[in-house]
Design a protein around this motif. Structure first.
Motif, PDB file in Angstrom:
ATOM      1  N   LEU A 126     -66.033  31.642  26.036  1.00  0.00           N
ATOM      2  CA  LEU A 126     -67.376  30.797  26.009  1.00  0.00           C
ATOM      3  C   LEU A 126     -67.214  29.361  25.829  1.00  0.00           C
ATOM      4  CD1 LEU A 126     -69.500  33.536  24.050  1.00  0.00           C
ATOM      5  CD2 LEU A 126     -69.783  32.808  26.479  1.00  0.00           C
ATOM      6  N   ASP A 127     -66.221  28.884  24.671  1.00  0.00           N
ATOM      7  CA  ASP A 127     -66.173  27.854  24.369  1.00  0.00           C
ATOM      8  C   ASP A 127     -65.604  26.901  25.611  1.00  0.00           C
ATOM      9  OD1 ASP A 127     -65.985  24.985  22.616  1.00  0.00           O
ATOM     10  OD2 ASP A 127     -63.778  25.575  22.900  1.00  0.00           O
ATOM     11  N   ALA A 128     -64.648  27.352  26.458  1.00  0.00           N
ATOM     12  CA  ALA A 128     -64.172  26.779  27.643  1.00  0.00           C
ATOM     13  C   ALA A 128     -65.163  26.508  28.649  1.00  0.00           C
ATOM     14  CB  ALA A 128     -62.915  27.457  28.132  1.00  0.00           C
ATOM     15  N   TYR A 129     -66.050  27.495  28.754  1.00  0.00           N
ATOM     16  CA  TYR A 129     -67.048  27.243  29.804  1.00  0.00           C
ATOM     17  C   TYR A 129     -68.277  26.233  29.377  1.00  0.00           C
ATOM     18  CZ  TYR A 129     -71.751  28.114  32.008  1.00  0.00           C
ATOM     19  OH  TYR A 129     -72.819  27.936  32.704  1.00  0.00           O
ATOM     20  N   ALA A 130     -68.552  26.437  28.118  1.00  0.00           N
ATOM     21  CA  ALA A 130     -69.690  25.657  27.695  1.00  0.00           C
ATOM     22  C   ALA A 130     -69.135  23.975  27.486  1.00  0.00           C
ATOM     23  CB  ALA A 130     -70.113  26.134  26.365  1.00  0.00           C
ATOM     24  N   THR A 131     -68.057  23.934  26.931  1.00  0.00           N
ATOM     25  CA  THR A 131     -67.550  22.587  26.774  1.00  0.00           C
ATOM     26  C   THR A 131     -67.302  21.779  28.092  1.00  0.00           C
ATOM     27  OG1 THR A 131     -66.410  23.064  24.668  1.00  0.00           O
ATOM     28  CG2 THR A 131     -65.630  21.273  25.710  1.00  0.00           C
ATOM     29  N   GLY A 132     -66.402  22.608  28.998  1.00  0.00           N
ATOM     30  CA  GLY A 132     -66.371  21.939  30.373  1.00  0.00           C
ATOM     31  C   GLY A 132     -67.679  21.588  30.856  1.00  0.00           C
ATOM     32  N   PHE A 133     -68.472  22.515  31.153  1.00  0.00           N
ATOM     33  CA  PHE A 133     -69.919  22.353  31.702  1.00  0.00           C
ATOM     34  C   PHE A 133     -70.624  21.041  30.866  1.00  0.00           C
ATOM     35  CE2 PHE A 133     -73.151  24.001  34.758  1.00  0.00           C
ATOM     36  CZ  PHE A 133     -74.050  23.199  34.405  1.00  0.00           C
ATOM     37  N   LEU A 134     -70.954  21.345  29.655  1.00  0.00           N
ATOM     38  CA  LEU A 134     -71.459  20.274  29.247  1.00  0.00           C
ATOM     39  C   LEU A 134     -70.985  18.931  28.902  1.00  0.00           C
ATOM     40  CD1 LEU A 134     -73.206  22.551  26.476  1.00  0.00           C
ATOM     41  CD2 LEU A 134     -74.307  21.838  28.375  1.00  0.00           C
ATOM     42  N   MET A 135     -69.539  18.864  28.636  1.00  0.00           N
ATOM     43  CA  MET A 135     -68.997  17.451  28.905  1.00  0.00           C
ATOM     44  C   MET A 135     -69.442  16.648  30.047  1.00  0.00           C
ATOM     45  SD  MET A 135     -67.079  16.271  26.234  1.00  0.00           S
ATOM     46  CE  MET A 135     -65.743  15.524  27.376  1.00  0.00           C
ATOM     47  N   VAL A 136     -69.270  17.374  31.152  1.00  0.00           N
ATOM     48  CA  VAL A 136     -69.533  16.538  32.245  1.00  0.00           C
ATOM     49  C   VAL A 136     -70.877  16.537  32.549  1.00  0.00           C
ATOM     50  CG1 VAL A 136     -69.466  16.742  35.003  1.00  0.00           C
ATOM     51  CG2 VAL A 136     -67.654  17.746  33.432  1.00  0.00           C
TER      52      VAL A 136
END
Length: 211
Positions: A156-166
């Motif tokens: 979940l962190d990999a998905y959320a951080t990657g998406f929300l960072m961009v």
């Protein structure tokens, strides 16, 4: 006489009156600075100038730039709903995940320029480590198998951080520029798309956890 007031007495460098310095006021000013001018512009000298103080005055409250970043990360956590969510037991692990990731999403929306400081903070440092352990414990309480809670957190962190960072960086850099015309590609980077992707992740975990 406060540190700021003492600095203001220099007639060659007039600055507006400011409140007495503290770790909290410096941290608040740093977040405001980042949101207005961008993370790359943040330095101890630039922040001191914004506060109307000498640079050395800051070091009475924060050790260095790294210590300032740590204070910002702590403040962002406290301004978000993340700590409240991890301290709450939800009826199902699906609701726990949604509440946690929605709080993370809302923080990115509220502080798009500062968000990456929390998003990219190392797992092993305070206060991030304590927060992540809190998420793991909240997932266990909500019914995620104990041996899978860390795996769920990592995915979940990999998905959320990657998406929300961009997404957050796009929002921060788009300030004052012409809006991008909607297209199927731009729709992939909306918060609605983030929410849909989260539903897909949860559906996958449901299949994995169902006997």
């Amino acid at each position: 006489m406060s540190e700021c007031q003492e600095f203001q007495s220099n007639p060659e460098r007039p600055v507006p009156p400011t409140a007495p310095l503290s770790r909290a006021s410096i941290t608040d000013a740093a977040i405001d600075f980042i949101e207005e001018k961008g993370l790359t512009k943040l330095s101890m000298r630039a922040l001191a100038s914004t506060l109307g103080c000498g640079t050395m005055s800051l070091y009475s409250h924060v050790k260095n730039r790294d210590d300032l970043i740590a204070a910002i990360v702590q403040e962002l956590l406290e301004r978000s709903r993340l700590l409240q969510v991890t301290g709450t037991t939800y009826p199902t692990w699906q609701e726990q995940i949604r509440a946690s990731l929605f709080a993370y999403r809302d923080l990115a929306a509220a502080y798009p320029a500062s968000f990456e400081l929390l998003a990219l903070a190392p797992y092993g440092v305070a206060p991030v480590a304590e927060h992540l352990e809190g998420i793991v414990e909240s997932l266990r309480r909500a019914g995620v198998p104990a041996d899978r809670a860390y795996v769920v957190l990592g995915a979940l962190d990999a998905y959320a951080t990657g998406f929300l960072m961009v997404w957050a960086r796009t929002q921060a850099e788009a300030d004052g520029t012409a809006p991008v015309e909607p297209s199927p590609l731009t729709e992939l980077r909306t918060l609605a798309a983030f929410d849909h992707g989260l539903d897909v992740f949860i559906a996958g975990f449901e299949r994995e956890f169902t006997p």
